[in-house]
Design a protein around this motif. Structure first.
Motif, PDB file in Angstrom:
ATOM      1  N   PHE A  97     -67.156  16.554-115.640  1.00 62.00           N
ATOM      2  CA  PHE A  97     -68.517  16.089-115.911  1.00 62.00           C
ATOM      3  C   PHE A  97     -69.469  16.549-114.821  1.00 62.00           C
ATOM      4  O   PHE A  97     -70.644  16.817-115.105  1.00 62.00           O
ATOM      5  N   ARG A  98     -68.986  16.634-113.569  1.00 61.79           N
ATOM      6  CA  ARG A  98     -69.891  17.016-112.483  1.00 61.79           C
ATOM      7  C   ARG A  98     -70.392  18.445-112.651  1.00 61.79           C
ATOM      8  O   ARG A  98     -71.450  18.794-112.120  1.00 61.79           O
ATOM      9  N   SER A  99     -69.643  19.267-113.381  1.00 68.19           N
ATOM     10  CA  SER A  99     -70.127  20.619-113.658  1.00 68.19           C
ATOM     11  C   SER A  99     -71.040  20.632-114.880  1.00 68.19           C
ATOM     12  O   SER A  99     -72.130  21.215-114.855  1.00 68.19           O
ATOM     13  N   TRP A 130     -70.962  23.778 -95.645  1.00 72.08           N
ATOM     14  CA  TRP A 130     -70.759  24.920 -96.533  1.00 72.08           C
ATOM     15  C   TRP A 130     -70.252  24.508 -97.906  1.00 72.08           C
ATOM     16  O   TRP A 130     -70.649  25.097 -98.918  1.00 72.08           O
ATOM     17  N   THR A 131     -69.379  23.495 -97.960  1.00 77.75           N
ATOM     18  CA  THR A 131     -68.908  23.050 -99.274  1.00 77.75           C
ATOM     19  C   THR A 131     -70.030  22.368-100.062  1.00 77.75           C
ATOM     20  O   THR A 131     -70.127  22.529-101.283  1.00 77.75           O
ATOM     21  N   THR A 132     -70.883  21.626 -99.376  1.00 72.59           N
ATOM     22  CA  THR A 132     -72.010  20.990-100.052  1.00 72.59           C
ATOM     23  C   THR A 132     -72.995  22.044-100.549  1.00 72.59           C
ATOM     24  O   THR A 132     -73.535  21.936-101.661  1.00 72.59           O
ATOM     25  N   LEU A 133     -73.210  23.070 -99.735  1.00 77.44           N
ATOM     26  CA  LEU A 133     -74.069  24.176-100.162  1.00 77.44           C
ATOM     27  C   LEU A 133     -73.460  24.882-101.369  1.00 77.44           C
ATOM     28  O   LEU A 133     -74.168  25.250-102.316  1.00 77.44           O
ATOM     29  N   GLY A 134     -72.129  25.053-101.352  1.00 74.00           N
ATOM     30  CA  GLY A 134     -71.450  25.674-102.490  1.00 74.00           C
ATOM     31  C   GLY A 134     -71.604  24.848-103.758  1.00 74.00           C
ATOM     32  O   GLY A 134     -71.816  25.390-104.843  1.00 74.00           O
ATOM     33  N   SER A 135     -71.511  23.516-103.616  1.00 75.89           N
ATOM     34  CA  SER A 135     -71.714  22.632-104.771  1.00 75.89           C
ATOM     35  C   SER A 135     -73.111  22.809-105.350  1.00 75.89           C
ATOM     36  O   SER A 135     -73.296  22.862-106.570  1.00 75.89           O
ATOM     37  N   LEU A 136     -74.090  22.889-104.469  1.00 76.36           N
ATOM     38  CA  LEU A 136     -75.476  23.030-104.913  1.00 76.36           C
ATOM     39  C   LEU A 136     -75.701  24.361-105.611  1.00 76.36           C
ATOM     40  O   LEU A 136     -76.345  24.424-106.664  1.00 76.36           O
ATOM     41  N   VAL A 137     -75.160  25.438-105.048  1.00 80.74           N
ATOM     42  CA  VAL A 137     -75.337  26.766-105.644  1.00 80.74           C
ATOM     43  C   VAL A 137     -74.714  26.816-107.038  1.00 80.74           C
ATOM     44  O   VAL A 137     -75.314  27.314-107.993  1.00 80.74           O
ATOM     45  N   GLY A 138     -73.477  26.296-107.159  1.00 77.51           N
ATOM     46  CA  GLY A 138     -72.818  26.291-108.465  1.00 77.51           C
ATOM     47  C   GLY A 138     -73.579  25.458-109.478  1.00 77.51           C
ATOM     48  O   GLY A 138     -73.726  25.851-110.646  1.00 77.51           O
ATOM     49  N   ALA A 139     -74.087  24.290-109.044  1.00 82.11           N
ATOM     50  CA  ALA A 139     -74.847  23.415-109.939  1.00 82.11           C
ATOM     51  C   ALA A 139     -76.156  24.074-110.367  1.00 82.11           C
ATOM     52  O   ALA A 139     -76.571  23.970-111.531  1.00 82.11           O
ATOM     53  N   LEU A 140     -76.813  24.767-109.448  1.00 77.59           N
ATOM     54  CA  LEU A 140     -78.070  25.441-109.780  1.00 77.59           C
ATOM     55  C   LEU A 140     -77.852  26.569-110.789  1.00 77.59           C
ATOM     56  O   LEU A 140     -78.709  26.819-111.647  1.00 77.59           O
ATOM     57  N   ALA A 141     -76.698  27.240-110.694  1.00 76.97           N
ATOM     58  CA  ALA A 141     -76.391  28.298-111.660  1.00 76.97           C
ATOM     59  C   ALA A 141     -76.285  27.719-113.070  1.00 76.97           C
ATOM     60  O   ALA A 141     -76.814  28.286-114.032  1.00 76.97           O
ATOM     61  N   LEU A 142     -75.619  26.570-113.199  1.00 75.01           N
ATOM     62  CA  LEU A 142     -75.486  25.930-114.512  1.00 75.01           C
ATOM     63  C   LEU A 142     -76.817  25.329-114.971  1.00 75.01           C
ATOM     64  O   LEU A 142     -77.122  25.322-116.168  1.00 75.01           O
ATOM     65  N   ALA A 197     -68.238  26.493-104.987  1.00 78.08           N
ATOM     66  CA  ALA A 197     -69.192  27.031-105.967  1.00 78.08           C
ATOM     67  C   ALA A 197     -68.452  27.485-107.220  1.00 78.08           C
ATOM     68  O   ALA A 197     -68.892  27.228-108.350  1.00 78.08           O
ATOM     69  N   LEU A 198     -67.305  28.137-107.031  1.00 86.25           N
ATOM     70  CA  LEU A 198     -66.486  28.561-108.168  1.00 86.25           C
ATOM     71  C   LEU A 198     -65.949  27.358-108.929  1.00 86.25           C
ATOM     72  O   LEU A 198     -65.834  27.392-110.160  1.00 86.25           O
ATOM     73  N   GLU A 199     -65.623  26.291-108.213  1.00 86.78           N
ATOM     74  CA  GLU A 199     -65.124  25.066-108.858  1.00 86.78           C
ATOM     75  C   GLU A 199     -66.169  24.482-109.797  1.00 86.78           C
ATOM     76  O   GLU A 199     -65.831  23.946-110.863  1.00 86.78           O
ATOM     77  N   ASN A 200     -67.436  24.576-109.431  1.00 89.96           N
ATOM     78  CA  ASN A 200     -68.508  24.094-110.300  1.00 89.96           C
ATOM     79  C   ASN A 200     -68.611  24.933-111.568  1.00 89.96           C
ATOM     80  O   ASN A 200     -68.864  24.397-112.650  1.00 89.96           O
ATOM     81  N   LEU A 201     -68.391  26.237-111.440  1.00 85.55           N
ATOM     82  CA  LEU A 201     -68.523  27.136-112.580  1.00 85.55           C
ATOM     83  C   LEU A 201     -67.255  27.188-113.424  1.00 85.55           C
ATOM     84  O   LEU A 201     -67.301  27.547-114.598  1.00 85.55           O
ATOM     85  N   PHE A 202     -66.122  26.823-112.825  1.00 85.27           N
ATOM     86  CA  PHE A 202     -64.824  26.853-113.513  1.00 85.27           C
ATOM     87  C   PHE A 202     -64.146  25.513-113.285  1.00 85.27           C
ATOM     88  O   PHE A 202     -63.309  25.367-112.395  1.00 85.27           O
TER      89      PHE A 202
END
Length: 235
Positions: free
Chosen positions: A132-134, A69-81, A35-40
């Protein structure tokens, strides 16, 4: 215990700190890290995900837990953006673009129009491209892509990406660092291509603005319609 990186740079230290979350809170830590990777974006999932696979291989948690859990983290970070993009909205983004030196309001309109046509493919395939994915989540929010569609495409793309790298860590174990060198090269190539593209677009924009200003100065205020009104004799 999860294997740490041998990089002594600030980014390597940050990766080690993030990876240590897996030692403390298990697969949830892997999800938080992604999730942090998506935001940073400078924080590379290519380094975190294989470590989750290695930890799963060593019995710290299950392989399926790492993937979920990593897929859920990806989704959470993407939803924040996505939420950030939705908060900005089209009108606010237009006002921001109007204040930027190399951006035109029409650029925003064209980008949003393009996203309405190709947004689904951009969100899905964007999950496989560093940085780009973020960033792709922001225009998705601006364009107000249906949340269910954005979530489904993000989850599908993230599931493929995360599973591939977690399995690499699972099967290669400590030998992952050999493959990591080639992954780093591939990622750097992508980043360089993106940077060159941005510079090229900026150069094109500067030339376009200069040409427009030259045209405006050449025409001058005296080139407006100044046809003489015929003088009548009044008779």
């Amino acid at each position: 215990m999860t294997t740490s990186t041998t990089d002594t740079s600030w980014l390597g230290s940050l990766i080690d700190a993030v990876i240590s979350l897996m030692d403390i809170i298990g697969p949830v830590g892997a999800g938080v890290a992604i999730a942090l990777e998506n935001l940073f974006p400078p924080l590379p999932s290519e380094a975190i995900l294989p470590m989750a696979g290695i930890a799963a291989h060593d019995g710290a948690f299950g392989l399926w837990e790492a993937v979920v859990w990593t897929t859920l983290g990806s989704l959470v970070g993407a939803l924040a953006l996505y939420g950030l993009g939705a908060w900005l909205g089209l009108e606010r983004l237009r006002r921001i673009a109007d204040r930027l030196p190399l951006v035109d309001v029409s650029d925003v309109d064209r980008t949003v129009a393009w996203f309405h046509r190709h947004g689904g493919k951009a969100v899905f395939f964007g999950r496989f491209i560093p940085i780009f994915r973020s960033l792709i989540s922001i225009p998705a929010g601006v364009a107000r892509m249906p949340l269910w569609r954005f979530g489904a495409l993000t989850t599908a793309g993230s599931l493929i990406w995360n599973t591939a790298f977690i399995l690499c860590g699972w099967f290669l174990g400590s030998g992952w660092h050999i493959v990591e060198q080639y992954v780093d090269v591939a990622q750097n190539v992508v980043i360089v291509v993106v940077a060159v593209t941005i510079v090229a677009l900026a150069a094109i924009r500067i030339r376009s603005l200069r040409a427009k200003r030259s045209g405006d100065s050449a025409s001058g205020p005296g080139d407006t319609a100044t046809d003489e009104v015929p003088v009548t004799s009044g008779r």
